[in-house]
Design an enzyme around this catalytic site. Sequence first.
Site, PDB file in Angstrom:
ATOM      1  CD  GLU A  55       8.269  14.752   8.955  1.00 52.12           C
ATOM      2  OE1 GLU A  55       7.258  15.481   8.909  1.00 52.12           O
ATOM      3  OE2 GLU A  55       9.425  15.194   8.876  1.00 52.12           O
ATOM      4  CD  GLU A  97       6.973  16.798   4.356  1.00 53.79           C
ATOM      5  OE1 GLU A  97       7.203  16.019   3.396  1.00 53.79           O
ATOM      6  OE2 GLU A  97       6.739  16.386   5.510  1.00 53.79           O
TER       7      GLU A  97
HETATM    8  N1  3HC Z   1      -3.535  20.842   6.040  1.00 55.12           N
HETATM    9  C1  3HC Z   1      -4.708  21.507   6.034  1.00 55.12           C
HETATM   10  N2  3HC Z   1      -5.724  21.200   5.213  1.00 55.12           N
HETATM   11  C2  3HC Z   1      -5.528  20.170   4.354  1.00 55.12           C
HETATM   12  C3  3HC Z   1      -4.327  19.451   4.306  1.00 55.12           C
HETATM   13  C4  3HC Z   1      -3.296  19.813   5.212  1.00 55.12           C
HETATM   14  N3  3HC Z   1      -2.137  19.156   5.252  1.00 55.12           N
HETATM   15  N4  3HC Z   1      -4.434  18.507   3.353  1.00 55.12           N
HETATM   16  C5  3HC Z   1      -5.664  18.624   2.843  1.00 55.12           C
HETATM   17  N5  3HC Z   1      -6.316  19.636   3.429  1.00 55.12           N
HETATM   18  C6  3HC Z   1      -7.693  20.069   3.177  1.00 55.12           C
HETATM   19  C7  3HC Z   1      -7.864  20.558   1.761  1.00 55.12           C
HETATM   20  O1  3HC Z   1      -7.492  21.912   1.626  1.00 55.12           O
HETATM   21  C8  3HC Z   1      -9.340  20.317   1.544  1.00 55.12           C
HETATM   22  O2  3HC Z   1     -10.021  21.379   2.193  1.00 55.12           O
HETATM   23  P1  3HC Z   1     -11.371  21.989   1.564  1.00 55.12           P
HETATM   24  O3  3HC Z   1     -12.299  20.824   1.473  1.00 55.12           O
HETATM   25  O4  3HC Z   1     -11.750  23.035   2.524  1.00 55.12           O
HETATM   26  O5  3HC Z   1     -10.953  22.518   0.216  1.00 55.12           O
HETATM   27  C9  3HC Z   1      -9.624  19.045   2.353  1.00 55.12           C
HETATM   28  O6  3HC Z   1      -8.529  18.947   3.272  1.00 55.12           O
HETATM   29  C10 3HC Z   1      -9.675  17.796   1.520  1.00 55.12           C
HETATM   30  O7  3HC Z   1      -8.500  17.729   0.724  1.00 55.12           O
HETATM   31  P2  3HC Z   1      -8.544  17.259  -0.797  1.00 55.12           P
HETATM   32  O8  3HC Z   1      -9.661  17.939  -1.497  1.00 55.12           O
HETATM   33  O9  3HC Z   1      -7.172  17.420  -1.334  1.00 55.12           O
HETATM   34  O10 3HC Z   1      -8.933  15.733  -0.611  1.00 55.12           O
HETATM   35  P3  3HC Z   1      -8.421  14.471  -1.408  1.00 55.12           P
HETATM   36  O11 3HC Z   1      -9.133  13.306  -0.829  1.00 55.12           O
HETATM   37  O12 3HC Z   1      -8.485  14.717  -2.869  1.00 55.12           O
HETATM   38  O13 3HC Z   1      -6.866  14.316  -1.064  1.00 55.12           O
HETATM   39  C11 3HC Z   1      -4.916  14.245   0.336  1.00 55.12           C
HETATM   40  C12 3HC Z   1      -6.458  14.034   0.229  1.00 55.12           C
HETATM   41  C13 3HC Z   1      -4.207  13.195  -0.535  1.00 55.12           C
HETATM   42  C14 3HC Z   1      -4.541  14.057   1.765  1.00 55.12           C
HETATM   43  C15 3HC Z   1      -4.587  15.654  -0.180  1.00 55.12           C
HETATM   44  O14 3HC Z   1      -5.403  16.584   0.500  1.00 55.12           O
HETATM   45  C16 3HC Z   1      -3.167  16.076   0.038  1.00 55.12           C
HETATM   46  O15 3HC Z   1      -2.294  15.698  -0.715  1.00 55.12           O
HETATM   47  N6  3HC Z   1      -2.931  16.932   1.046  1.00 55.12           N
HETATM   48  C17 3HC Z   1      -1.678  17.583   1.261  1.00 55.12           C
HETATM   49  C18 3HC Z   1      -0.737  16.678   1.973  1.00 55.12           C
HETATM   50  C19 3HC Z   1       0.542  17.399   2.280  1.00 55.12           C
HETATM   51  O16 3HC Z   1       1.066  18.149   1.498  1.00 55.12           O
HETATM   52  N7  3HC Z   1       1.079  17.129   3.465  1.00 55.12           N
HETATM   53  C20 3HC Z   1       2.328  17.687   3.875  1.00 55.12           C
HETATM   54  C21 3HC Z   1       2.087  18.897   4.679  1.00 55.12           C
HETATM   55  S1  3HC Z   1       3.567  19.681   5.140  1.00 55.12           S
HETATM   56  C22 3HC Z   1       4.120  18.823   6.454  1.00 55.12           C
HETATM   57  O17 3HC Z   1       3.557  17.816   6.793  1.00 55.12           O
HETATM   58  C23 3HC Z   1       5.293  19.393   7.153  1.00 55.12           C
HETATM   59  C24 3HC Z   1       5.886  18.448   8.139  1.00 55.12           C
HETATM   60  O18 3HC Z   1       7.006  17.810   7.583  1.00 55.12           O
HETATM   61  C25 3HC Z   1       6.348  19.201   9.375  1.00 55.12           C
END
Ligand code: 3HC
Length: 699
Positions: free
Chosen positions: A111, A131
Amino acid sequence: MSDTQQINDVISLERVGEIALICIDNPPVNASAQPVREGLIAAVEAANADDAVKVLAIYAAGRTFVAGADIREFGKPPLTPSLPDTINTIEASAKPVISAPHGTALGGGLEICMGTHARVGVKGLRVGLPEINLGLLPGAGGTQRGPRLMGMKNTLDMSLTGKMVPGETAADWGLIDRIDEGEPRDVALKAAQDVLDGTLKTRVTSELPVEVDQEALDDARAMVAKKMPFLASAPKVIEAVERSTGDVKEGMAFERECFMDLLQNAASTRGMIHAFFSERAVAKVPEAGATPREIKKIGVIGGGTMGSGIATSALNSGLDVRMIEISDEALQRGISTVTKNLEGAVKRGKSTQEKMEAALARFTPTTNMDDLGDVDLVIEAVFEDMDVKKDIFTNLDRICKEGAILASNTSYLDVNEIASVTKRPEDVIGLHFFSPAHIMRLLEVVVANKTAPEVVATGFALAKKMKKIGVRAGVCDGFIGNRILAYYGKTAGYLMEDGASPEQIDTALENFGFAMGPFKVGDLAGLDIGWANRKRMAPNRPNEERYVRIHDKICEEGMYGRKTGKGFYIYDEGDIRPNPEALKIIDDERAAKGITPKDFSDQDIVDRYMTAMISEAARVVEEGIALRPIDVDAVFLFGYGFPRFRGGPLKYADEIGAKEIVRRIEEYAKDDSYYWKVPAILARMAEDGTTFEDLNKEG
Ligand code: 3HC
C-alpha cells in the site's frame, strides 16, 4: 555529492544530487511500525523542504521491503500517525515520490508503494495483500488504490486469496511500472534518475479512474459465500473494492472503518491473528539453542501410505532418500506411490517435470535394511506394533552409523520404550507425520526422556526444511493431537447414542467451521483404524468408562467407510447419504441400552464436542505434554483441519472463558461424572480469571 541524515532509528534520508533516497531499516521484515510511519512523514517533509531535491525514492534495507503493518501493534491502542495518513502524505508530496521494493512488498508495504507516484520493483520481488490471512482487509488504501492501478478483478483476487504474485505479473497488471535488476538502493536511484530524465512517468494513483467490473464483483461474492462463509473480513473486501469508483477519501474512510472494526470486534480476526503467531511460536522450544546435526541422506522404513508420503516430502525438500520395504512387491507399491505423489504435484502446478526427475534421481528403494549404514536419519513408518518397532530399532542400532538419528513415526506408542532397545536412546526421537504426509503441514516432534537437545533441534530443522510446522510434544499415548482426539471423539459417540444422528453432528460441526464432521472423517480415514486401536486399548479400558459399541458393530458388518463404499454414510459415485444399516445399528444399540433419544440442538452438539476437546487439551498443557496452549492450537490448525478463523481450540476456549467451560463440564458431569471432570488448570483459571493466552505469554 551525497549526504545522509538519520531521521530516526529506522528511517534515513540520503541526498544524491537532486534525488532524496529514503531508506527503511526496521529488521527483520521492515514492518511499518510507528517509528517507520513517523520517520517516513518526516523524511518526505524534509526532502520537500530541501530546494535541491527534485525527486524522492523509497527503498528498504535488509532481506525485504515492508512486509506489512506491524502485527504486534494489533490489539493495542492505535499509535499516530496511522499508515493511511502516512501514505496520504507521501501521495500528496509536491515532489514526485517513487518506490523500489525488493523481496516482498506485502499488505501495508504494498500500500505504501501504491501511494507513491511510480513503482520499480527489484528482480525477485513478490507482492501481495495478505490481510485476509489475518482476518482483515487491506487497511491503508489497498482496496481503493489497487483497482486504480490493476483493476477490480486483480485487486479482488489478491486481497481475497492473500497469495503473493511475482513482480513480473504485477507489472503485467499495471501495479508495478517495471522490474529492474540490482541492489535496491541502485534500482531506486536509477528509477529516480529516470523520473528526472522524463523516461519514467509519475502519476497520482488516487486521481486515476476506476472501471466497474461487475463480473469480478459477482464472482467474488459467489466465491466468498461458498468458500469463506465464516470470515467477517471477506465481504468487507468486496464492499470496499466496490466503493472504489466513488470519492477516494470516502472509500478510504470506509475501508479504514471496516479495518478497525474487524480488529476490535471480530472473533474471526482474533482467531486468524492467533493462528499466524502460532505458526511461529511453536519453534520457540527449550532446545532451540542447540546446534542441529547435518541431515542430507535419510532412510524411510515402510513404503505404505505414510512412509511414501514422508519419502515424497523429503525428496521434495532436496534430501536423498533410501526407502526400505520387506519384499520386492511391497517395495514396488512404495515406488509407485512416491512416483504418483510427485507426479500429482507436477499436475497441480506445485512442481515441475525437472524437479520431479531430480527428486527421483535422489530416491533409492531397497529391501536391504543394511543399506541404511550411512544415512544421517532414519524414520520408521511401519504399522503400530511395539514388538515390530523394537525389532526394527534393535537392527537400526546395529546398522546405523554413529550420530545417526533414529526416529519413529508412531502415532501413539511409547517412544521411551522404543528407545530402550537401543544403546543410544539420546539419538532416538518421535517424528509424527500426518497423512497424507507430503501435504499435511504438521509434524509432532516427540521428545523422549533421554533425547539429546541437538536431536530435538534437528527434528525442528528437518520440519523447516520439509516446509512443515514442527510442534514439540512429550511422550504419552497419542502425544498432543491423537490423545486429545481420542478423548473428544468419544463425545461424538455419546451424542450419537443419546439421540443425535451422525449427519446432524457432522452438519453442526461443519457449520461451526470444520471442513468435515467427525463421522465423515472416520469414514474417510477408514473405520477399521479406530477399531484396531480400540481393540488394543480394550484391556486397559476402565469399567466405569461409558463405551459406545456402534462403531465396532458397523465394522463387524465389514463397513469400513469410503473404502468399502459404506460406513456411517453410503458413497455412491460422488453422492453421499446416511447409511440406513448404520442408522439401524444406532437404533438397536439405543434400544439395547434403554436410551430414550434426546433432542440435541446444533449448539448443544458444538458445545459438548468443543468442551471435551478443550478439557483434554487443558490436561495436555497441564501435564507439560504440550509446552504452551498455543502449541495445542497449532497441532489442531495444521494437522486436524481445525477452523483457522477460530485460532485453535484453546484460543476458542479463551473466547468463551474458563468459567463457562467449567460450568458446562459440571453440568455434563451430572450424567457422566467419570468422563466429565474439571481439569485443575481450568478450575484455577476460572477462579482467578486468567486465560490460556496468559500462559502463552509466560512461555
Ligand atoms: N509484523 C510484525 N512482525 C512480523 C510481521 C509483521 N507484519 N511479519 C513477520 N514478522 C516477524 C515474524 O513474526 C518473525 O518473528 P520471530 O522471528 O520473532 O518469530 C519474523 O518477522 C520473521 O518472519 P518469518 O519467520 O515469517 O520469516 P520468513 O522469511 O519466513 O517470511 C514474510 C517473511 C513472507 C514477510 C512473512 O513473515 C509474512 O508473510 N509476514 C506477514 C505479512 C503480512 O501478513 N502482512 C500484512 C500485515 S497486515 C497489514 O499490512 C495491514 C495493512 O493493510 C494496514
